[in-house]
Enzyme design. Sequence first.
Site, short mmCIF file in Angstrom:
data_model
loop_
_atom_site.label_atom_id
_atom_site.label_comp_id
_atom_site.label_asym_id
_atom_site.label_seq_id
_atom_site.Cartn_x
_atom_site.Cartn_y
_atom_site.Cartn_z
N THR A 60 -3.84 -6.20 5.75
CA THR A 60 -3.37 -7.34 4.94
C THR A 60 -1.85 -7.36 4.85
OG1 THR A 60 -3.70 -5.96 2.98
CG2 THR A 60 -5.45 -7.52 3.54
N SER A 92 12.45 20.52 13.88
CA SER A 92 11.15 20.39 13.24
C SER A 92 10.29 21.58 13.61
CB SER A 92 10.45 19.10 13.68
OG SER A 92 9.08 19.11 13.30
N GLY A 147 -0.99 11.99 12.83
CA GLY A 147 -2.01 11.24 13.55
C GLY A 147 -3.29 11.01 12.79
N GLY A 149 -3.50 8.98 9.98
CA GLY A 149 -3.46 7.75 9.20
C GLY A 149 -2.96 7.94 7.79
N LEU A 150 -2.30 9.05 7.50
CA LEU A 150 -1.77 9.32 6.16
C LEU A 150 -0.25 9.15 6.10
CD1 LEU A 150 -4.00 12.37 5.15
CD2 LEU A 150 -4.38 9.93 4.72
N SER A 151 0.29 8.46 7.06
CA SER A 151 1.71 8.07 7.07
C SER A 151 2.68 9.23 7.17
CB SER A 151 2.04 7.22 5.83
OG SER A 151 1.41 5.98 5.91
N ASP A 197 3.47 1.36 3.96
CA ASP A 197 3.60 2.81 4.02
C ASP A 197 4.88 3.29 3.34
OD1 ASP A 197 1.33 2.57 5.50
OD2 ASP A 197 2.19 3.30 7.38
N TYR A 249 -4.02 -2.47 17.58
CA TYR A 249 -3.32 -2.90 16.36
C TYR A 249 -2.49 -4.14 16.65
CZ TYR A 249 -0.34 -2.45 12.17
OH TYR A 249 0.33 -2.67 11.00
#
Length: 408
Positions: A60, A92, A147, A149-151, A197, A249
């Site tokens: 949305t 990292s 990867g 989907g938790l941003s 996000d 997407y």
Amino acid sequence: MSARSEERAGPASPQPRTAAGTASADVAARATTGFRQRYGAEPAGRWAAPGRVNLIGEHTDYNDGFVLPFALPMRTVVAAAPRDEPRWTVWSELDDEPVGFGPEEADEPGRVPGWAAYVAGVVWALRAAGQPVPGARLAVASDVPVGSGLSSSAAIESAVLAALVDLGNLDLPAERWPRLAQHAENDYVGAPTGIMDQSAVIRGRAGHALFLDCRTEQVDQIPFDLDAAGLAVLVVDSRAPHRHADGEYASRRRSCEEAARILGVPALRDVDPADLDAALAKLPDDETRRRVRHVVTEDQRVLDTVALLRAGRVGEIGPLLTASHASMRDDFEITVPEIDTAVEAALAAGAYGARMTGGGFGGCVLALVDASAADAVADAVAAAYAERGFAAPATRAVHPTGGVTRLD
């Protein structure tokens, strides 16, 4: 040309800005240790940003609609210190070799590849906004799963943004941060995400979900006190590999935009649910009709969920979550077998509602459960995965936490 090198950091002690939120002590310690080992000095500070999960409101956001995410306890921590020259070096724990870049790479999208593009993108967005971005050395550690989907991308962008704003003492109100971080991800990294996000990661509040109008960017903090209701949100990382996620997407976004053009509205958010049948009749094919039906009904489910939470009726949102999943599965067609299995198993084990969360084609499922039943529901999902021969999922109970913050 980009360079990879280990460098020493100079001292700095900017005044801390406080905000809600905590970080795992272990993650913060790893970021500090990485900084010390790579640069041979102490960081000037540490900044933490959470992952996020979307309670309801999927696909949305880029349709100018409504979403209801909340910030997660899992955090990305950036330890950082300024340097005298306009150059940035980032390490990292996911890639042991530091990546260095200067203004020439930062000012040209695509010049810094891989995970470091999220860092370079923030530098680029700040510079494009006319901000005097300080050079810096940074070290990144995280327990936000990549990867899933938790941003994780919004978490690193937001933590880096907070660090650079503080290190440079930049005059940049926090209300502008989500759009800058989204600008970095859309136009430097090349990921066509909406504003959700970054808004949740930056503006989240403990014990609340963030009701966001993606057109106006107006936010409202909605009470979401799971403990008081005796409930828990169980997040299941499906461990399903993302299948064609980027292309699919983008395809759905184009379909929605084309449908809005045909219907003569600025965005699908402007289609009134009461007029949905008439709107669908104007569309050229069944696939487009299903895409539109998902977006319009999903917006309404967000509004209905907000109304229930405002009334303190937390347990009653379950059917809306489940209806959201059915719409994503049947109309928007973005679920995969692992995701559907997790939802079905959670519901069979007594969850009040369950749905996929995130962009789709993999990622996570969330389930609203009695706190006392969280372990039993997790076990039921694991058993269903084993029966289907899927890789074991990772499951944890979560609660809403605060957004990006400076730790010290």
